[in-house]
Design a protein around this motif. Sequence first.
Motif, PDB file in Angstrom:
ATOM      1  N   TYR A   1       5.918   5.062   4.721  1.00 36.37           N
ATOM      2  CA  TYR A   1       6.306   4.847   6.124  1.00 36.37           C
ATOM      3  C   TYR A   1       7.560   3.983   6.204  1.00 36.37           C
ATOM      4  CZ  TYR A   1       5.398   3.899  11.135  1.00 36.37           C
ATOM      5  OH  TYR A   1       5.480   3.798  12.514  1.00 36.37           O
TER       6      TYR A   1
ATOM      7  N   GLY B   1      -0.410   3.328   7.736  1.00 41.90           N
ATOM      8  CA  GLY B   1      -0.708   2.992   6.345  1.00 41.90           C
ATOM      9  C   GLY B   1      -1.446   1.694   6.120  1.00 41.90           C
TER      10      GLY B   1
ATOM     11  N   TYR C   1      -2.017  -4.924   4.073  1.00 39.64           N
ATOM     12  CA  TYR C   1      -0.819  -4.127   3.812  1.00 39.64           C
ATOM     13  C   TYR C   1      -0.425  -4.123   2.341  1.00 39.64           C
ATOM     14  CZ  TYR C   1       1.806  -8.554   3.658  1.00 39.64           C
ATOM     15  OH  TYR C   1       2.262  -9.810   3.321  1.00 39.64           O
TER      16      TYR C   1
ATOM     17  N   ARG D   1      -2.746   4.655  11.011  1.00 39.22           N
ATOM     18  CA  ARG D   1      -2.018   5.891  10.699  1.00 39.22           C
ATOM     19  C   ARG D   1      -0.698   5.611  10.005  1.00 39.22           C
ATOM     20  NH1 ARG D   1      -4.367   7.192  15.813  1.00 39.22           N
ATOM     21  NH2 ARG D   1      -2.476   6.625  16.965  1.00 39.22           N
TER      22      ARG D   1
ATOM     23  N   LYS E   1       0.840  -1.192   0.000  1.00 42.21           N
ATOM     24  CA  LYS E   1       0.000   0.000   0.000  1.00 42.21           C
ATOM     25  C   LYS E   1       0.880   1.249   0.000  1.00 42.21           C
ATOM     26  CE  LYS E   1      -3.678   0.054   2.578  1.00 42.21           C
ATOM     27  NZ  LYS E   1      -4.701   0.145   1.507  1.00 42.21           N
ATOM     28  N   LYS E   2       0.455   2.264  -0.738  1.00 41.88           N
ATOM     29  CA  LYS E   2       1.294   3.445  -0.974  1.00 41.88           C
ATOM     30  C   LYS E   2       1.696   4.144   0.323  1.00 41.88           C
ATOM     31  CE  LYS E   2       1.510   7.667  -3.734  1.00 41.88           C
ATOM     32  NZ  LYS E   2       0.789   8.542  -4.703  1.00 41.88           N
ATOM     33  N   GLU E   3       0.726   4.386   1.215  1.00 41.38           N
ATOM     34  CA  GLU E   3       1.048   5.086   2.468  1.00 41.38           C
ATOM     35  C   GLU E   3       2.015   4.266   3.317  1.00 41.38           C
ATOM     36  OE1 GLU E   3      -2.348   6.251   4.699  1.00 41.38           O
ATOM     37  OE2 GLU E   3      -3.282   7.339   3.036  1.00 41.38           O
ATOM     38  N   LEU E   4       1.843   2.964   3.300  1.00 46.61           N
ATOM     39  CA  LEU E   4       2.725   2.092   4.075  1.00 46.61           C
ATOM     40  C   LEU E   4       4.123   2.078   3.472  1.00 46.61           C
ATOM     41  CD1 LEU E   4       2.747   0.215   6.509  1.00 46.61           C
ATOM     42  CD2 LEU E   4       1.993  -1.639   5.020  1.00 46.61           C
TER      43      LEU E   4
END
Length: 203
Positions: free
Chosen positions: A8, A100, A117, A98, A2-5
Amino acid sequence: MKKELQVYINELEKETDNISPDRKKKLRELSEYMAKKRRSGDTVSLIYICTHNSRRSHLCQIWTAVLADYLELKGIESYSGGTKVTALNPRAADALKRAGFSVENPGGDNPHYRLYYDEDKDPLICYSKTFDNQSNPDRDFIAVMTCTDADEACPIVPGAAWRISLPYKDPKVADGTPQESETYDQRCLQIASEMYYMLKGLK
């Protein structure tokens, strides 16, 4: 991933600079034992153990699983358990959101959370259980003690091939305070960076 993860995780290399020399020594000790097992062709199974299996042990299990996949390290399995059964604390789940993860909570007294994830991977199923639950390995695993209470209560972990103490401060101390989210985020980041450092030692 996942992009947000992914964003991170990309920051974790810098975060490893904040790990103290004493913690790095412990993490290298764990990494070296894991490397020895891998050289023998054995699967490395880790059970992260904390009293209630509600916060720290889950964070360790989850980050080990995700980062081993991210670093393309085969033959590493991560589990968690406690000396008592409670529930995965929703504040810990929120910290993972938060970071991701996508998190699904089906509800109930001890919900079986689904943590996503990667769009192409099955979710991680996380819920509170004792370390000797049938879903965990019962022999030849590494017992990683993530809280001092469990460490003292379980000087010997039946079935463990090796045991190491790696305690983390409980973010529970901030529950119900203005610092709650920040404290959980800090512990989540600390655990993620330390699991990253430990697993990078296997590359």
